[in-house]
Design an enzyme around this catalytic site. Structure first.
Site, PDB file in Angstrom:
ATOM      1  N   LYS A  23      27.960  70.831  34.456  1.00 13.61           N
ATOM      2  CA  LYS A  23      28.515  71.216  35.757  1.00 13.61           C
ATOM      3  C   LYS A  23      28.931  72.675  35.695  1.00 13.61           C
ATOM      4  O   LYS A  23      29.752  73.064  34.874  1.00 13.61           O
ATOM      5  CB  LYS A  23      29.713  70.330  36.103  1.00 13.61           C
ATOM      6  CG  LYS A  23      30.389  70.750  37.400  1.00 13.61           C
ATOM      7  CD  LYS A  23      31.442  69.764  37.846  1.00 13.61           C
ATOM      8  CE  LYS A  23      32.131  70.256  39.104  1.00 13.61           C
ATOM      9  NZ  LYS A  23      33.128  69.306  39.598  1.00 13.61           N
ATOM     10  N   LYS A  48      24.600  69.776  37.820  1.00 12.98           N
ATOM     11  CA  LYS A  48      25.197  70.110  39.118  1.00 12.98           C
ATOM     12  C   LYS A  48      25.567  71.583  39.158  1.00 12.98           C
ATOM     13  O   LYS A  48      26.178  72.053  38.194  1.00 12.98           O
ATOM     14  CB  LYS A  48      26.452  69.254  39.301  1.00 12.98           C
ATOM     15  CG  LYS A  48      27.243  69.557  40.545  1.00 12.98           C
ATOM     16  CD  LYS A  48      28.551  68.845  40.517  1.00 12.98           C
ATOM     17  CE  LYS A  48      29.353  69.270  41.725  1.00 12.98           C
ATOM     18  NZ  LYS A  48      30.687  68.722  41.713  1.00 12.98           N
TER      19      LYS A  48
HETATM   20  C1  PBG Z   1      35.791  67.720  41.881  1.00 13.71           C
HETATM   21  C2  PBG Z   1      34.435  67.851  42.403  1.00 13.71           C
HETATM   22  C3  PBG Z   1      33.854  68.953  43.057  1.00 13.71           C
HETATM   23  C4  PBG Z   1      32.611  68.538  43.493  1.00 13.71           C
HETATM   24  C5  PBG Z   1      32.444  67.222  43.073  1.00 13.71           C
HETATM   25  N1  PBG Z   1      33.563  66.823  42.393  1.00 13.71           N
HETATM   26  C6  PBG Z   1      34.406  70.288  43.353  1.00 13.71           C
HETATM   27  C7  PBG Z   1      34.793  71.175  42.259  1.00 13.71           C
HETATM   28  O1  PBG Z   1      34.524  70.930  41.094  1.00 13.71           O
HETATM   29  O2  PBG Z   1      35.440  72.175  42.586  1.00 13.71           O
HETATM   30  C8  PBG Z   1      31.649  69.350  44.314  1.00 13.71           C
HETATM   31  C9  PBG Z   1      30.713  68.579  45.186  1.00 13.71           C
HETATM   32  C10 PBG Z   1      30.028  69.367  46.243  1.00 13.71           C
HETATM   33  O3  PBG Z   1      30.186  70.594  46.366  1.00 13.71           O
HETATM   34  O4  PBG Z   1      29.301  68.739  47.028  1.00 13.71           O
HETATM   35  N2  PBG Z   1      35.989  67.976  40.541  1.00 13.71           N
END
Ligand code: PBG
Length: 329
Positions: free
Chosen positions: A194, A247
């Site tokens: 991520k 992601k």
């Molecule tokens: C929370 C989380 C996020 C997303 C999924 N889980 C945001 C972040 O990490 O700031 C993003 C999902 C999206 O942008 O569609 N940890």
């Protein structure tokens, strides 16, 4: 002119193109991410993500029924928590919003694969995914809370938990906590690679969860790195992840492809909020065709190697697939 090879032969008609097609989309590949809010009969439109809403549990149930009718078997839930504190105590409250939502869905739609996000950011007043001590997002203390959160979701009846926090060692710790509490059948969908991405902006608008200070670069990955992504995936699999995720998806298709070739494990990709919002905004201006852009993007994520895709387009794409089933294109 004499030509042995004429690749155009296999592009002559839609039936032939169908036979030669290498990648396919199916509603069963989609996981629909949804936002849950308190209240009743609430369908609160998310301005940063046109077409998406924060839903109260009764409305969530209706949407999930619609998903199943379209052949989408899985949803991933995020809680819109208005009660936030330093320690994210609402994250593991057995009577919290997500826990109640899961119990309802589990009762009413036992065939649905219910997934929940495991991270503290919607529940902390500072907006970070972990506990902050002396300006540091502390790892091990956060993991303890994530374990409590995962177990509380499992008690409510979740099928998969999806840790999105990027703390080190959380997959192994969550696996152990689940097993010790009798939930050895609950799977872990790990956000393994991520990245610290600008494409989460619209999502943070939806949950009011943007960090109040600093950024997430000390836990989410540097967009420049791909070796490190393989290392993260390797660690998560070793710790017991059932599915590993990359992601965002679109700016990281090379990472998905590399993960697919290096690991024999199911791979998920998250077509995130910013990727969704870009298409919706350009389509609204008439600059791209929304449906074609959606299908092309989803196909590219599958072609790169994702087995499953978390996407806000899940319902729209399933509708398109249903409409076009049996037609040549
Ligand atoms: C929370 C989380 C996020 C997303 C999924 N889980 C945001 C972040 O990490 O700031 C993003 C999902 C999206 O942008 O569609 N940890």
């Amino acid at each position: 002119m004499y030509l042995t090879h004429r690749p155009r032969r296999l592009r002559q008609t839609s039936a032939i193109r169908g036979l030669a097609r290498e990648t396919s989309l199916h509603p069963g590949h989609f996981i629909y991410p949804m936002f849950v809010a308190e209240g009743e009969h609430v369908r609160d439109p998310i301005t940063t993500m046109p077409g998406q809403n924060r839903l109260s549990i009764d409305e969530l149930l209706k949407e999930c029924e619609a998903c199943l009718r379209l052949g989408i078997g899985a949803v991933n839930l995020f809680g819109y928590s208005v009660e936030k504190d330093d320690e994210a105590t609402k994250a593991y409250d057995s009577n919290g919003l997500i826990q109640r939502a899961v119990r309802t869905l589990k009762n009413e739609l036992p065939e649905l694969c219910i997934q929940t996000d495991i991270a503290l950011d919607p529940y902390t007043n500072h907006g970070h995914d972990g506990i902050v001590i002396d300006n540091e997002i502390v790892n091990d203390e956060t993991v303890e809370i994530l374990c409590k959160m995962a177990v509380s979701h499992a008690e409510a009846g979740v099928s998969w938990v999806a840790p999105s926090d990027m703390m080190d060692g959380r997959v192994g710790a969550i696996r152990e906590a689940l097993d010790e509490s009798g939930f050895s059948n609950v799977s872990i969908l790990a956000y393994s690679a991520k990245y610290a991405s600008c494409f989460y902006g619209p999502f943070r608008g939806a949950l009011d969860s943007a960090p109040k200070t600093g950024d997430k670069k000390t836990y989410q990955m540097d967009p420049a790195n791909v070796r490190e992504a393989m290392r993260e995936i390797e660690l998560d699999l070793a710790e017991g992840a059932d599915i590993v995720m990359v992601k965002p998806a679109l700016a990281y298709l090379d990472v998905i492809a590399r993960a697919k070739s290096e690991f024999d494990a199911p791979i998920a990709a998250y077509n995130v909020s910013g990727e969704y919002a870009m298409i919706m905004a350009a389509a609204e201006k008439g600059w791209v065709d929304q449906e074609r852009a959606m299908m092309e993007v989803l196909l590219s994520i599958r072609r790169a190697g994702a087995d499953m895709i978390l996407t806000y387009f899940a319902k729209d794409a399933a509708q398109t697939l249903k409409r076009d089933f049996g037609r040549f294109s």
